[in-house]
Design an enzyme around this catalytic site. Structure first.
Site, PDB file in Angstrom:
ATOM      1  N   LYS A 128       0.524  -1.274   0.100  1.00 24.22           N
ATOM      2  CA  LYS A 128       0.398   0.417  -0.017  1.00 24.22           C
ATOM      3  C   LYS A 128       0.896   0.882   0.112  1.00 24.22           C
ATOM      4  CE  LYS A 128      -4.513  -1.989   1.403  1.00 24.22           C
ATOM      5  NZ  LYS A 128      -5.795  -1.187   2.469  1.00 24.22           N
ATOM      6  N   LYS A 167      -4.250 -10.758  -7.207  1.00 23.93           N
ATOM      7  CA  LYS A 167      -5.392 -10.516  -6.566  1.00 23.93           C
ATOM      8  C   LYS A 167      -6.166  -9.976  -6.933  1.00 23.93           C
ATOM      9  CE  LYS A 167      -6.573  -8.481  -2.325  1.00 23.93           C
ATOM     10  NZ  LYS A 167      -5.980  -7.940  -1.444  1.00 23.93           N
ATOM     11  N   LYS A 204      -9.726  -4.304  -5.774  1.00 23.36           N
ATOM     12  CA  LYS A 204     -10.427  -3.203  -6.078  1.00 23.36           C
ATOM     13  C   LYS A 204     -10.041  -1.988  -6.386  1.00 23.36           C
ATOM     14  CE  LYS A 204     -11.923  -2.147  -1.404  1.00 23.36           C
ATOM     15  NZ  LYS A 204     -12.262  -3.469  -0.363  1.00 23.36           N
TER      16      LYS A 204
HETATM   17  P1  ATP Z   1      -8.064  -3.690  -2.255  1.00 19.83           P
HETATM   18  O1  ATP Z   1      -7.161  -4.790  -2.478  1.00 19.83           O
HETATM   19  O2  ATP Z   1      -8.196  -2.776  -2.058  1.00 19.83           O
HETATM   20  O3  ATP Z   1      -6.443  -3.389  -0.919  1.00 19.83           O
HETATM   21  P2  ATP Z   1      -9.594  -5.451   0.025  1.00 19.83           P
HETATM   22  O4  ATP Z   1     -10.444  -5.834  -1.281  1.00 19.83           O
HETATM   23  O5  ATP Z   1      -8.536  -6.521  -0.377  1.00 19.83           O
HETATM   24  O6  ATP Z   1      -8.233  -3.548  -0.701  1.00 19.83           O
HETATM   25  P3  ATP Z   1     -10.590  -5.050   2.322  1.00 19.83           P
HETATM   26  O7  ATP Z   1     -11.160  -4.479   2.611  1.00 19.83           O
HETATM   27  O8  ATP Z   1      -8.839  -5.308   2.998  1.00 19.83           O
HETATM   28  O9  ATP Z   1     -10.369  -5.084   0.381  1.00 19.83           O
HETATM   29  O10 ATP Z   1     -10.584  -6.558   2.762  1.00 19.83           O
HETATM   30  C1  ATP Z   1     -12.369  -7.225   2.784  1.00 19.83           C
HETATM   31  C2  ATP Z   1     -11.744  -8.309   3.582  1.00 19.83           C
HETATM   32  O11 ATP Z   1     -12.395  -9.376   1.691  1.00 19.83           O
HETATM   33  C3  ATP Z   1     -10.614  -9.883   3.571  1.00 19.83           C
HETATM   34  O12 ATP Z   1     -10.371 -10.351   4.634  1.00 19.83           O
HETATM   35  C4  ATP Z   1      -9.959  -9.523   2.401  1.00 19.83           C
HETATM   36  O13 ATP Z   1      -9.287 -11.321   2.679  1.00 19.83           O
HETATM   37  C5  ATP Z   1     -10.851 -10.069   1.312  1.00 19.83           C
HETATM   38  N1  ATP Z   1     -10.011 -10.172   0.098  1.00 19.83           N
HETATM   39  C6  ATP Z   1     -10.075  -9.535  -0.551  1.00 19.83           C
HETATM   40  N2  ATP Z   1      -9.774  -9.474  -1.463  1.00 19.83           N
HETATM   41  C7  ATP Z   1     -10.208 -11.060  -1.903  1.00 19.83           C
HETATM   42  C8  ATP Z   1      -9.547 -11.849  -3.080  1.00 19.83           C
HETATM   43  N3  ATP Z   1      -9.407 -11.185  -4.177  1.00 19.83           N
HETATM   44  N4  ATP Z   1     -10.033 -13.130  -2.584  1.00 19.83           N
HETATM   45  C9  ATP Z   1     -10.594 -13.464  -1.411  1.00 19.83           C
HETATM   46  N5  ATP Z   1     -10.341 -12.391  -0.339  1.00 19.83           N
HETATM   47  C10 ATP Z   1     -10.297 -11.408  -0.784  1.00 19.83           C
END
Ligand code: ATP
Ligand code: LTN
Length: 332
Positions: free
Chosen positions: A114, A197, A200
């Site tokens: 980040k 991964k 968003k």
């Molecule tokens: P960013 O991708 O913008 O860093 P994020 O999508 O990871 O944000 P978070 O709020 O950090 O959003 O994640 C919320 C939950 O979703 C966490 O438990 C995270 O592990 C899960 N998560 C996020 N992206 C994935 C993914 N691609 N596959 C599985 N779980 C996910």
């Protein structure tokens, strides 16, 4: 009377949820909610570790709450609340900051990722100590289990280290929590680069499916999903794009990867992608309708987060009181 074990989890109100958030985290919360004493939080204090427009944060917070409920979280069964409404999170966060070392925080891969995305003079102390606030979230509720996606494993490890350090120094206070990371769907990958991964914050919109995406968008994004030139639907690491699509399909349909592979024996990727898209569209439709409905009923949402904060407050204060006493703060 037998007590249920406790689970705690949260997501940041930092934009629209992706299929990764839904399949990797939310869907598991829904499955676990009745079996456990469940706390689900909208972690707005974590969201401000990177710059946020106040009006966006306000909207995203309510939208995330609506997303939780629309995905099947039952507000009558669980404690659903907004992090900043329970000030014990900030208070315990501070105490834990004082027993956490710079060295261990600088090893956090999410911080490294980040901070790369920010100008170097815009990386805040809050972003650095983010995992300590997360530890406070979890430890306040004496959580046994924390359902998250694979990317949060390291944050759970530091939470366990911090809890054990406090317990050693001041006597047993915190439950040491375990991560709960489902085998399938724990890491939904980008549709454009299946080795990273689905996120968003990816600049390429075709790389993620949002919960709010309409059917045409879902179909278009899956059609464009990167696969390979092998042309056979099979489940292995040499075909990460296809593997990811199988994981998505499997998590939604409940079919195993093997069952999916045999169903597409002799068929090409086009039909497979269409079917995955259709499954996703059907899964998202009722959720989208419920989100729309909830966002038109803000009074209802308000009732839920106020009641949630009240319940959370009681559990959180109980732990914080113990902590303050043990470290030598004079009770008022
Ligand atoms: P960013 O991708 O913008 O860093 P994020 O999508 O990871 O944000 P978070 O709020 O950090 O959003 O994640 C919320 C939950 O979703 C966490 O438990 C995270 O592990 C899960 N998560 C996020 N992206 C994935 C993914 N691609 N596959 C599985 N779980 C996910
Ligand atoms: N760091 C998590 C969000 C989060 C969280 C938590 C998850 C904050 N506090 C407590 C589980 C438990 C993330 O970025 N997904």
């Amino acid at each position: 009377m037998e007590y249920k074990k406790v689970i705690f989890s949260g997501m940041q109100p930092s934009g629209f949820l992706t299929l990764g958030n839904y399949l990797g985290a939310l869907k598991n919360w829904v499955k676990l909610q009745n079996e456990y004493d469940s706390y689900f939080c909208v972690v707005d204090m974590h969201a401000i570790t990177v710059p946020k427009e106040p009006k966006d944060l306000r909207r995203n917070t309510l939208e995330l709450l609506a997303n939780y409920i629309a995905s099947g979280i039952n507000p009558d069964e669980v404690t659903l609340f907004i992090q900043s409404h329970v000030s014990a999170h900030a208070e315990l966060g501070w105490v834990l900051n004082c027993i956490t070392y710079n060295g261990e925080l600088s090893r956090m891969t999410q911080f490294k990722d980040k901070s790369k995305k920010q100008e170097s003079n815009a990386i805040t102390a809050g972003l650095f100590t983010y995992p300590v606030l997360m530890a406070a979230d979890i430890l306040l509720y004496q959580a046994d289990l924390v359902p998250v996606g694979e990317d949060q494993r390291q944050h759970l490890e530091i939470t366990r280290d911090i809890a054990a350090r406090f317990n050693n120094r001041y006597s047993d206070t915190f439950k040491i929590p375990d991560p709960f990371i489902a085998k399938e769907g724990a890491k939904i990958m980008s549709l454009q680069d299946p080795t990273s991964k689905m996120s968003k914050s990816d600049s390429n919109e075709n790389s993620f499916i949002l919960i709010k995406d309409d059917p045409d968008t879902v179909i278009r994004k899956f059609k464009r999903a990167v696969t390979d030139s092998i042309g056979v639907v099979s489940y292995n690491d040499e075909q990460p794009g296809v593997k990811n699509l199988i994981n998505i399909y499997s998590k939604i349909s409940g079919k195993t990867p093997d069952e999916i592979v045999s169903a597409y024996d002799g068929k090409g990727y086009a039909q497979f992608k269409e079917d995955v898209a259709e499954a996703v569209i059907n899964e998202l439709k009722p959720i989208q309708e419920k989100i729309d409905y909830l966002l038109k009923n803000k009074d209802y949402l308000e009732k839920i987060y106020l009641a949630g904060a009240q319940k959370a407050e009681i559990a959180a204060r109980k732990t914080l009181r113990k902590v303050y006493k043990k470290i030598g703060f004079i009770p008022k």
